[in-house]
Write an enzyme that holds these catalytic residues in place. Structure first.
Site, PDB file in Angstrom:
ATOM      1  N   THR A  62     -67.860  41.914  41.171  1.00 11.25           N
ATOM      2  CA  THR A  62     -68.186  41.055  42.304  1.00 11.25           C
ATOM      3  C   THR A  62     -67.268  39.841  42.390  1.00 11.25           C
ATOM      4  OG1 THR A  62     -69.897  39.536  43.097  1.00 11.25           O
ATOM      5  CG2 THR A  62     -69.922  39.997  40.759  1.00 11.25           C
ATOM      6  N   LYS A  71     -82.090  41.217  49.761  1.00  4.22           N
ATOM      7  CA  LYS A  71     -80.822  40.557  50.104  1.00  4.22           C
ATOM      8  C   LYS A  71     -80.906  40.013  51.525  1.00  4.22           C
ATOM      9  CE  LYS A  71     -79.262  42.034  46.124  1.00  4.22           C
ATOM     10  NZ  LYS A  71     -78.701  43.324  45.835  1.00  4.22           N
ATOM     11  N   PHE A 114     -77.839  50.780  46.474  1.00  6.59           N
ATOM     12  CA  PHE A 114     -77.273  50.554  47.812  1.00  6.59           C
ATOM     13  C   PHE A 114     -75.821  51.054  47.900  1.00  6.59           C
ATOM     14  CE2 PHE A 114     -75.074  46.921  50.218  1.00  6.59           C
ATOM     15  CZ  PHE A 114     -75.070  47.596  51.425  1.00  6.59           C
ATOM     16  N   ILE A 154     -78.642  53.220  31.040  1.00 10.16           N
ATOM     17  CA  ILE A 154     -77.360  52.942  30.376  1.00 10.16           C
ATOM     18  C   ILE A 154     -77.532  51.990  29.194  1.00 10.16           C
ATOM     19  CG2 ILE A 154     -75.935  53.440  32.410  1.00 10.16           C
ATOM     20  CD1 ILE A 154     -75.581  50.340  32.713  1.00 10.16           C
ATOM     21  N   LEU A 209     -71.343  51.581  38.752  1.00 10.30           N
ATOM     22  CA  LEU A 209     -71.983  50.618  39.666  1.00 10.30           C
ATOM     23  C   LEU A 209     -73.344  50.152  39.176  1.00 10.30           C
ATOM     24  CD1 LEU A 209     -70.791  53.102  41.951  1.00 10.30           C
ATOM     25  CD2 LEU A 209     -70.895  50.959  43.197  1.00 10.30           C
ATOM     26  N   LYS A 242     -71.900  39.622  35.006  1.00  9.66           N
ATOM     27  CA  LYS A 242     -70.832  40.463  35.567  1.00  9.66           C
ATOM     28  C   LYS A 242     -69.467  40.006  35.017  1.00  9.66           C
ATOM     29  CE  LYS A 242     -71.082  43.343  38.302  1.00  9.66           C
ATOM     30  NZ  LYS A 242     -71.345  44.812  38.214  1.00  9.66           N
ATOM     31  N   TYR A 275     -82.090  29.334  52.766  1.00 10.39           N
ATOM     32  CA  TYR A 275     -82.013  28.381  51.656  1.00 10.39           C
ATOM     33  C   TYR A 275     -81.242  27.122  52.074  1.00 10.39           C
ATOM     34  CZ  TYR A 275     -83.295  32.368  48.651  1.00 10.39           C
ATOM     35  OH  TYR A 275     -83.912  33.442  48.066  1.00 10.39           O
ATOM     36  N   HIS A 324     -76.708  27.094  43.817  1.00 16.17           N
ATOM     37  CA  HIS A 324     -76.265  27.921  44.954  1.00 16.17           C
ATOM     38  C   HIS A 324     -74.768  27.739  45.233  1.00 16.17           C
ATOM     39  CE1 HIS A 324     -77.603  29.314  49.249  1.00 16.17           C
ATOM     40  NE2 HIS A 324     -76.684  30.100  48.707  1.00 16.17           N
TER      41      HIS A 324
HETATM   42  P1  NAD Z   1     -78.402  47.823  43.700  1.00 17.06           P
HETATM   43  O1  NAD Z   1     -79.258  46.832  42.997  1.00 17.06           O
HETATM   44  O2  NAD Z   1     -78.724  48.238  45.075  1.00 17.06           O
HETATM   45  O3  NAD Z   1     -78.314  49.161  42.831  1.00 17.06           O
HETATM   46  C1  NAD Z   1     -78.178  49.152  41.438  1.00 17.06           C
HETATM   47  C2  NAD Z   1     -78.496  50.547  40.917  1.00 17.06           C
HETATM   48  O4  NAD Z   1     -78.344  50.546  39.490  1.00 17.06           O
HETATM   49  C3  NAD Z   1     -79.951  50.991  41.189  1.00 17.06           C
HETATM   50  O5  NAD Z   1     -79.960  52.309  41.691  1.00 17.06           O
HETATM   51  C4  NAD Z   1     -80.622  50.914  39.836  1.00 17.06           C
HETATM   52  O6  NAD Z   1     -81.681  51.834  39.670  1.00 17.06           O
HETATM   53  C5  NAD Z   1     -79.446  51.204  38.903  1.00 17.06           C
HETATM   54  N1  NAD Z   1     -79.668  50.656  37.555  1.00 17.06           N
HETATM   55  C6  NAD Z   1     -80.064  49.401  37.243  1.00 17.06           C
HETATM   56  N2  NAD Z   1     -80.204  49.274  35.913  1.00 17.06           N
HETATM   57  C7  NAD Z   1     -79.864  50.477  35.376  1.00 17.06           C
HETATM   58  C8  NAD Z   1     -79.808  50.969  34.043  1.00 17.06           C
HETATM   59  N3  NAD Z   1     -80.131  50.194  33.002  1.00 17.06           N
HETATM   60  N4  NAD Z   1     -79.420  52.253  33.839  1.00 17.06           N
HETATM   61  C9  NAD Z   1     -79.086  53.047  34.892  1.00 17.06           C
HETATM   62  N5  NAD Z   1     -79.153  52.641  36.172  1.00 17.06           N
HETATM   63  C10 NAD Z   1     -79.535  51.367  36.416  1.00 17.06           C
HETATM   64  O7  NAD Z   1     -76.929  47.225  43.611  1.00 17.06           O
HETATM   65  P2  NAD Z   1     -75.733  47.279  44.662  1.00 17.06           P
HETATM   66  O8  NAD Z   1     -75.865  46.149  45.583  1.00 17.06           O
HETATM   67  O9  NAD Z   1     -75.587  48.646  45.156  1.00 17.06           O
HETATM   68  O10 NAD Z   1     -74.508  46.939  43.680  1.00 17.06           O
HETATM   69  C11 NAD Z   1     -73.859  47.969  42.956  1.00 17.06           C
HETATM   70  C12 NAD Z   1     -72.756  47.353  42.126  1.00 17.06           C
HETATM   71  O11 NAD Z   1     -71.825  46.677  42.959  1.00 17.06           O
HETATM   72  C13 NAD Z   1     -73.246  46.316  41.126  1.00 17.06           C
HETATM   73  O12 NAD Z   1     -72.511  46.457  39.951  1.00 17.06           O
HETATM   74  C14 NAD Z   1     -72.941  44.986  41.790  1.00 17.06           C
HETATM   75  O13 NAD Z   1     -72.713  43.986  40.827  1.00 17.06           O
HETATM   76  C15 NAD Z   1     -71.692  45.328  42.552  1.00 17.06           C
HETATM   77  N6  NAD Z   1     -71.444  44.542  43.775  1.00 17.06           N
HETATM   78  C16 NAD Z   1     -72.420  44.431  44.735  1.00 17.06           C
HETATM   79  C17 NAD Z   1     -72.148  43.736  45.913  1.00 17.06           C
HETATM   80  C18 NAD Z   1     -73.171  43.604  47.006  1.00 17.06           C
HETATM   81  O14 NAD Z   1     -72.949  42.872  47.957  1.00 17.06           O
HETATM   82  N7  NAD Z   1     -74.292  44.287  46.949  1.00 17.06           N
HETATM   83  C19 NAD Z   1     -70.891  43.156  46.104  1.00 17.06           C
HETATM   84  C20 NAD Z   1     -69.930  43.286  45.088  1.00 17.06           C
HETATM   85  C21 NAD Z   1     -70.215  43.989  43.947  1.00 17.06           C
HETATM   86  O1  DAU Z   2     -70.604  38.250  46.709  1.00 13.65           O
HETATM   87  C1  DAU Z   2     -71.020  39.486  46.206  1.00 13.65           C
HETATM   88  C2  DAU Z   2     -72.482  39.413  45.851  1.00 13.65           C
HETATM   89  O2  DAU Z   2     -73.197  39.369  47.081  1.00 13.65           O
HETATM   90  C3  DAU Z   2     -72.946  40.582  45.000  1.00 13.65           C
HETATM   91  O3  DAU Z   2     -72.302  40.542  43.762  1.00 13.65           O
HETATM   92  C4  DAU Z   2     -74.458  40.523  44.786  1.00 13.65           C
HETATM   93  O4  DAU Z   2     -74.888  41.677  44.092  1.00 13.65           O
HETATM   94  C5  DAU Z   2     -75.132  40.467  46.146  1.00 13.65           C
HETATM   95  O5  DAU Z   2     -76.525  40.320  45.967  1.00 13.65           O
HETATM   96  C6  DAU Z   2     -74.591  39.306  46.970  1.00 13.65           C
HETATM   97  O6  DAU Z   2     -74.998  38.042  46.408  1.00 13.65           O
HETATM   98  P1  DAU Z   2     -75.477  36.809  47.326  1.00 13.65           P
HETATM   99  O7  DAU Z   2     -76.304  35.923  46.482  1.00 13.65           O
HETATM  100  O8  DAU Z   2     -74.342  36.210  48.059  1.00 13.65           O
HETATM  101  O9  DAU Z   2     -76.382  37.638  48.394  1.00 13.65           O
HETATM  102  P2  DAU Z   2     -77.807  37.340  49.042  1.00 13.65           P
HETATM  103  O10 DAU Z   2     -78.006  38.363  50.112  1.00 13.65           O
HETATM  104  O11 DAU Z   2     -78.858  37.215  48.003  1.00 13.65           O
HETATM  105  O12 DAU Z   2     -77.598  35.932  49.708  1.00 13.65           O
HETATM  106  C7  DAU Z   2     -76.608  35.721  50.706  1.00 13.65           C
HETATM  107  C8  DAU Z   2     -76.655  34.262  51.105  1.00 13.65           C
HETATM  108  O13 DAU Z   2     -77.909  34.025  51.785  1.00 13.65           O
HETATM  109  C9  DAU Z   2     -76.656  33.293  49.934  1.00 13.65           C
HETATM  110  O14 DAU Z   2     -75.948  32.118  50.304  1.00 13.65           O
HETATM  111  C10 DAU Z   2     -78.118  32.964  49.722  1.00 13.65           C
HETATM  112  C11 DAU Z   2     -78.696  33.036  51.108  1.00 13.65           C
HETATM  113  N1  DAU Z   2     -80.103  33.474  51.202  1.00 13.65           N
HETATM  114  C12 DAU Z   2     -80.456  34.612  50.551  1.00 13.65           C
HETATM  115  C13 DAU Z   2     -81.762  35.081  50.614  1.00 13.65           C
HETATM  116  C14 DAU Z   2     -82.166  36.334  49.873  1.00 13.65           C
HETATM  117  C15 DAU Z   2     -81.004  32.766  51.965  1.00 13.65           C
HETATM  118  O15 DAU Z   2     -80.670  31.740  52.583  1.00 13.65           O
HETATM  119  N2  DAU Z   2     -82.309  33.217  52.029  1.00 13.65           N
HETATM  120  C16 DAU Z   2     -82.724  34.336  51.366  1.00 13.65           C
HETATM  121  O16 DAU Z   2     -83.924  34.678  51.437  1.00 13.65           O
END
Ligand code: NAD
Ligand code: DAU
Length: 351
Positions: free
Chosen positions: A132, A196, A13, A62, A83, A161, A214, A291
């Site tokens: 994160t 998500k 993403f 990796i 990432l 992390k 949740y 949670h």
């Molecule tokens: P994502 O799950 O969408 O993408 C992760 C990517 O990593 C995927 O393309 C997957 O194929 C690749 N990957 C997983 N395992 C691997 C491996 N062993 N070798 C090579 N590639 C591998 O994640 P995202 O939401 O895009 O998050 C990216 C980064 O940002 C993560 O490190 C996450 O902790 C961090 N982050 C995410 C959020 C968020 O809200 N999504 C917020 C803050 C930080």
């Molecule tokens: O804060 C940064 C983090 O945000 C990143 O590091 C993570 O990779 C990313 O997945 C995200 O984590 P959260 O757990 O906060 O995100 P999620 O979308 O899973 O959930 C957001 C909120 O919604 C959390 O309070 C849980 C709730 N939730 C989530 C899902 C999937 C629900 O109530 N119902 C659901 O089905």
């Protein structure tokens, strides 16, 4: 000399937005995307830039130190933006080991290989670890996470992390590896996998399925549009100080239930449904184990030192996101087949 930059997890993403930004903005860099293509990695996310002259993709894990070392020796990267990770909290509760392997061991493999190729010449090199806000734990009603808030992770995801953050900093202090770290709040936007909260809810609304909230929906997250995060990553990669950490957040706190109700209203309008139709799908389900109640980021450091400002407000960002999923139903349908169905059953139906 062209710079060669490695972006790990570029098919995910956030990674895909970072790859797109770098490929377009820096035609003089070679951008190499290394991704294992797990369930979360999807090359469809990069269709629009896949033929660019400065973009290269390599499928690889990796977690494999021999592969990683050979890959670094071959490309002699000038910089790494890391990432790749297992990123979903609920999956880390169901099965923690992938998180320990990828997020901790995988990160150390990249650190070791960076050390190897940069030995004796760390000038103008950079290892940037994307992390994160969840490493800081859970907030009460007040306050926000700063760069010096003590770590207090509570899920296998956030603990893995946190562990990787500590190791990245340890390589700075012990080996002078030129590292930088950022800790960001919840991202949302196009190409997010529908496990998500926001894309899962959009997908369920589209398919008239229950929206699982949740607990009582009282938990609070600080939401940031993904392109604003990608811009912060660009700034930190180029202008951040070695050894420093930057908190990145939207200053945009929402209680889950309020966010979902807002999203329901947007979806009703876009789908021409009767006002209130989507809200009827909201279903309160068993709470997530451990949670975290509230996350909120104090991003004053990056705003002051690097002049970063998020540009997309939540109203606009949520509408753009809903619109994108409605216009990309094929993308959505492709990612919700197969593995997703099993995950959905395990997470929502068998609990
Ligand atoms: P994502 O799950 O969408 O993408 C992760 C990517 O990593 C995927 O393309 C997957 O194929 C690749 N990957 C997983 N395992 C691997 C491996 N062993 N070798 C090579 N590639 C591998 O994640 P995202 O939401 O895009 O998050 C990216 C980064 O940002 C993560 O490190 C996450 O902790 C961090 N982050 C995410 C959020 C968020 O809200 N999504 C917020 C803050 C930080
Ligand atoms: O804060 C940064 C983090 O945000 C990143 O590091 C993570 O990779 C990313 O997945 C995200 O984590 P959260 O757990 O906060 O995100 P999620 O979308 O899973 O959930 C957001 C909120 O919604 C959390 O309070 C849980 C709730 N939730 C989530 C899902 C999937 C629900 O109530 N119902 C659901 O089905």
């Amino acid at each position: 000399m062209r710079k060669t930059i490695l972006i790990t997890g570029g098919a995910g993403f956030i990674g895909s937005h970072v790859v797109r930004l770098f490929v377009k903005k820096y035609p003089d860099y070679n951008i190499i995307n290394l991704d294992k293509l797990t369930y979360a990695g999807n090359l469809e996310n990069l269709k629009d830039i896949e033929n660019a002259d400065n973009y290269f993709f390599e499928k690889g894990d990796i977690n494999d130190p021999v592969f990683v070392s050979g890959f670094f020796q071959k490309h002699l990267f000038d910089g790494v933006i890391h990432l790749a990770a297992e990123s979903h909290v609920d999956r880390s509760i169901l099965a923690p080991m992938d998180f320990i392997n990828t997020n901790i061991i995988g990160t150390v493999n990249l650190l070791n290989s960076s050390r190897e190729i940069w030995a004796g010449n760390m000038q103008e090199k950079r290892f940037y670890h994307i992390s994160t806000d969840e490493v800081f734990g859970s907030l009460g009603k007040d306050g926000s996470f700063t760069e010096t808030t003590p770590y207090d992770p509570r899920s296998p995801y956030s603990a893995s992390k946190a562990s990787s953050d500590h190791l990245v900093r340890a390589y700075f202090h012990t080996y002078n590896l030129p590292i930088v770290i950022s800790n960001c709040s919840n991202n949302y936007g196009p190409y997010q996998f529908p496990e998500k909260l926001i894309p899962l809810s959009i997908n369920n609304i589209l398919n008239q399925k229950q929206i699982p909230v949740y607990g009582k929906g009282e938990n609070i997250r600080d939401w940031l549009y993904v392109e604003d995060h990608a811009k912060a990553i660009d700034l930190i990669f180029h202008q951040g100080e070695n050894g420093e950490t930057y908190n990145v957040g939207g200053n945009n706190e929402w209680k889950n239930i309020d966010l979902i109700q807002k999203l329901c209203r947007i979806m009703d309008k876009k789908l021409n449904r009767t006002p209130g139709a989507s809200e009827k799908l909201i279903t309160f389900v068993k709470d997530r184990a451990g949670h975290d109640l509230r996350y909120a980021i104090d991003s004053s450091k990056i705003r002051k030192e690097l002049k970063w400002v998020p540009l997309v407000d939540f109203e606009k960002g949520l509408k753009l996101t809903a619109e994108w999923y409605l216009q990309n139903k094929e993308w959505l349908n492709n990612v919700i087949s197969g593995e997703y169905e099993k995950y959905y059953d395990d997470q929502y139906l068998k609990r």
